[in-house]
Enzyme design. Structure first.
Site, short mmCIF file in Angstrom:
data_model
loop_
_atom_site.label_atom_id
_atom_site.label_comp_id
_atom_site.label_asym_id
_atom_site.label_seq_id
_atom_site.Cartn_x
_atom_site.Cartn_y
_atom_site.Cartn_z
N ASP A 84 0.80 -1.10 0.00
CA ASP A 84 -0.31 -0.07 0.01
C ASP A 84 0.84 1.15 0.03
OD1 ASP A 84 -2.55 0.97 0.15
OD2 ASP A 84 -2.45 1.62 2.30
N HIS A 85 0.27 2.45 -0.51
CA HIS A 85 1.04 3.59 -0.61
C HIS A 85 2.30 3.62 -1.05
CE1 HIS A 85 -2.21 6.50 0.47
NE2 HIS A 85 -2.56 5.49 1.34
N ASP A 106 1.20 5.36 -5.15
CA ASP A 106 0.58 6.63 -4.89
C ASP A 106 1.37 7.73 -5.39
OD1 ASP A 106 -0.15 8.70 -3.64
OD2 ASP A 106 -0.04 7.92 -1.49
N HIS A 178 -6.88 10.37 6.63
CA HIS A 178 -6.00 9.46 6.98
C HIS A 178 -5.53 9.86 8.51
CE1 HIS A 178 -4.57 8.78 2.63
NE2 HIS A 178 -4.53 7.50 3.16
N GLY A 207 -8.45 6.24 4.55
CA GLY A 207 -8.73 7.01 5.83
C GLY A 207 -10.09 6.58 6.55
N ASN A 228 -10.01 0.87 3.35
CA ASN A 228 -8.83 0.78 3.96
C ASN A 228 -8.85 1.33 5.43
OD1 ASN A 228 -7.90 0.18 1.14
ND2 ASN A 228 -6.18 1.63 1.30
N THR A 231 -5.66 2.97 11.45
CA THR A 231 -5.09 3.61 12.76
C THR A 231 -6.02 3.27 13.96
OG1 THR A 231 -4.56 5.83 11.64
CG2 THR A 231 -5.12 6.09 13.83
#
Length: 282
Positions: A84-85, A106, A178, A207, A228, A231
């Site tokens: 990811d990212h 990304d 995010h 986020g 996704n 956190t």
């Protein structure tokens, strides 16, 4: 079960009009807890390792990828592993050899033209190596202070972007951000509907930790597919670990506090995986 492919899990969810949760892995305990929660919910999930997580592991993808793939392959539900990212093309080029079946490239920090060019190049390479490719357009807020809160993805621009780059899924900016530790984000459901109608590929919500359950359900019913979540897992894990450690000054065995952290993370995963999927967790 055999390791699943992200393309298959996302396609199945998209076809059924359901969502699939993708949870961020930082440590082995994350991967184990996510699978534990998914098995409890009886729901397929995606395990995803971010470029930032790879940096935490001293820049080495292979060890954390190998551990995550092993946990995924041992699950009793369908689980895939996703990178990811990714901004570093060298890291992108390690994905296929590490057992991962998908990558989110990304380039959203760049302006539209440069994002399009970089993403097209990344998608071409990834497709040649059998990887499913997600990209981002619209600068989802909150990541390292680089993205603009309040930004929104334009459906017409998104349609042109997908057609030009050939990506398989698109992360869009619709009101989430995010790294939120409270669940107060309000999504633009009308925009989600317009994006879903305009694009031939599944939509991805980044986020999602800051999005309340009812908004997650509404987002999926309006057209979001891959959700996704990161956190909120760390909040649960850290809360449990802190509770155990502060309650016993003599504690030195990490298993005594990592297990409660992993179990608390699993409970959050079980609930959110069911919410995203549209199921009721018993």
């Amino acid at each position: 079960m055999p390791l699943a492919r992200t393309a298959d899990l996302v396609h199945q969810a998209h076809t059924l009009g359901r969502g699939i949760a993708a949870f961020n892995v930082i440590t082995l305990e994350h991967a184990e807890g996510i699978v534990q929660g998914a098995e409890r919910a009886g729901t397929p999930v995606i395990l995803q390792i971010s470029e930032n997580a790879v940096k935490f592991h001293r820049g080495r993808l292979q060890p954390i990828a190998a551990a995550t793939v092993a946990v995924a392959a041992g699950a009793t539900v369908d689980v895939s592993v996703h990178l990811d990212h990714v901004e570093d093309t060298d890291l992108l080029h390690q994905a296929a050899a590490s057992g991962l079946s998908s990558v989110m490239f990304d380039a959203s920090r760049l302006d539209y033209a440069d994002n399009l060019a970089a993403t097209t190049s990344a998608a071409d390479w990834a497709h040649r190596h059998g990887l499913y490719v997600e990209a981002e357009l619209g600068k989802v807020g909150g990541k390292d202070g680089a993205h603009a809160p309040g930004a929104r993805t334009d459906p017409h621009e998104a349609s042109e972007f997908v057609a030009a780059t050939g990506v398989d899924a698109l992360a869009v900016a619709v009101g989430s951000s995010h790294a939120m530790t409270d669940r107060t984000a309000a999504l633009d459901l009308e925009l989600i509907g317009r994006l879903a109608e305009a694009l031939p590929v599944p939509l991805v919500l980044h986020g999602s930790s800051g999005v309340p359950d009812d908004q997650l359900r509404a987002a999926v019913s309006t057209g979001m597919v891959k959700i996704n979540i990161g956190t909120i897992l760390n909040v649960a894990f850290t809360r449990a670990v802190r509770s155990v450690i502060t309650g016993d000054d003599t504690l030195v065995d990490p298993r005594k506090y990592l297990r409660p952290g992993r179990d608390e993370l699993a409970a959050v995963v079980a609930r959110l995986a069911a919410v995203v999927r549209g199921d009721e967790l018993s």
